[in-house]
Design an enzyme around this catalytic site. Structure first.
Site, short mmCIF file in Angstrom:
data_model
loop_
_atom_site.label_atom_id
_atom_site.label_comp_id
_atom_site.label_asym_id
_atom_site.label_seq_id
_atom_site.Cartn_x
_atom_site.Cartn_y
_atom_site.Cartn_z
N SER A 10 -6.62 6.20 7.06
CA SER A 10 -7.48 5.89 5.92
C SER A 10 -8.56 6.97 5.80
CB SER A 10 -8.08 4.49 6.08
OG SER A 10 -8.70 4.06 4.89
N HIS A 23 -2.28 -1.65 3.39
CA HIS A 23 -3.04 -0.54 3.95
C HIS A 23 -2.85 -0.42 5.46
CE1 HIS A 23 -5.90 2.63 3.77
NE2 HIS A 23 -6.82 2.01 4.48
#
Length: 366
Positions: free
Chosen positions: A194, A338
């Protein structure tokens, strides 16, 4: 090594690499001074202990603990500090074998995040232990700026136009690991996901950083900082990174890995302010060679669009080519959001791919 009270006393010391929290057992101290003590760490599974406020938790009684998921015998944790470019001392943890020889031959994985005031605190990970430490690898956690380890100012030190401080901190830690002969360039890899994937993207494209790592793992990453705010949840992060549709682009451009690769390194034409394609330019780093890199992402990531990883991999394979990017792997899970995996089976597969890639590229002996 142990953390101790500032008065120098040894009582109630917390071993380095452990995280301890204390909760009251009874709110009436006149009736009971018993405390609950929760403990876990890089080598210690989550546990609950009973202690007393009378001796500052110097002695504890184990109540319950999760089972150990890997063999920690012969392993240790130490805390070190590296000096960043501007003189700031950057703390980092090293998990390694006690009998490790400092000869530069140890496969080492350097992990960090450096954003959103998120602190990288000690915590037990069965995957790290079984997939890397038990096999003889070293794991390093760097508490770089952008996180919250030293409070809001530590975070604010790497916001927006100061983002580069994160990457200078990582370069300092990597160089310190090499200088101490814990590892060497060929045996050192970086990993991040991320915002940490943005960090890895910068590390494989910055002139200094790219020469310090032999391999890298870039997970669900932000890589195109010109368009990130128009993709999925990106607009909500402009307080952290800046707005690329304003003058902020002047500093965002300097740590947008996709642009650093295509335009600064490869000299590809770039769109100007008037959206007119410019001319090809001379490479700013003719000697650049991309560390061997594994990119992972998810088709269903609802926060960071998989297009970031897709276009970076395409540029490395099709435009940089095997001479400049000798080994680029790409894995995109069709599920998982995610986190990159929808369940434990997928998560195990993803991490098995990751650790086997690292073991092969860093020469970790089975």
């Amino acid at each position: 090594q142990r953390w101790t009270k500032q008065d120098g006393g040894d009582d109630a010391g917390v071993p380095v690499g452990e995280d301890v929290s204390v909760h009251s057992h009874c709110r009436d101290s006149s009736a009971d001074n018993t405390l609950w003590l929760s403990r876990d760490g890089y080598l210690v599974p989550d546990s609950l202990e009973k202690a007393s406020a009378e001796d500052c938790c110097a002695s504890t009684e184990p109540i319950k603990a999760k089972p150990a998921m890997f063999n920690a015998d012969g392993l240790c944790v130490e805390q070190r500090f590296a000096t960043s470019k501007d003189g700031t001392r950057i703390p980092y943890f090293v998990m390694r074998r006690k009998d490790l020889v400092m000869d530069g031959s140890n496969p080492t994985l350097l992990d960090a995040y450096g954003g959103f005031e998120i602190s990288m605190l000690p915590g037990y990970s069965a995957g790290v232990g079984a997939g890397w430490l038990e096999r003889g690898g070293c794991k390093v956690i760097a508490n770089i700026r952008g996180g919250g380890e030293y409070g809001p100012s530590w975070h604010q030190a790497a916001l927006k136009e100061k983002r580069y401080k994160c990457y200078e901190d990582m370069e300092a830690v990597a160089q310190d690991l090499i200088d101490s002969k814990l590892t060497s360039r060929e045996k050192l890899a970086c990993i991040g996901g991320s915002n940490g994937g943005l960090m890895v993207g910068n590390l494989i494209t910055r002139p200094i950083a790219s020469s310090l790592f032999g391999a890298a793992v870039c997970q669900v990453p932000l890589l195109d900082m010109k368009r990130y705010s128009r993709l999925l949840a990106g607009a909500s992060w402009m307080g952290e990174y800046g707005n690329p549709e304003t003058s902020d682009w002047e500093f965002l451009r300097k740590h947008s890995p996709y642009h650093l690769l295509r335009h600064d390194i490869l000299g590809k034409p770039e769109l100007g302010k008037d959206d007119v394609l410019g001319d090809s330019t001379e490479s700013s780093n003719h000697d650049w060679i991309c560390p061997k890199t594994l990119f992972t992402t998810s088709t269903r990531d609802d926060r960071v669009h998989p297009g970031h990883a897709r276009k970076m991999v395409a540029a490395l394979i099709e435009e940089a080519g095997p001479e400049k990017a000798p080994k680029v792997h790409y894995w995109e899970n069709t599920e998982g959001g995610h986190g990159g995996a929808a369940d434990n089976s997928q998560r195990a597969h993803m991490w098995a791919l990751t650790y086997n890639f690292l073991a092969k590229e860093l020469g970790l002996k089975e």
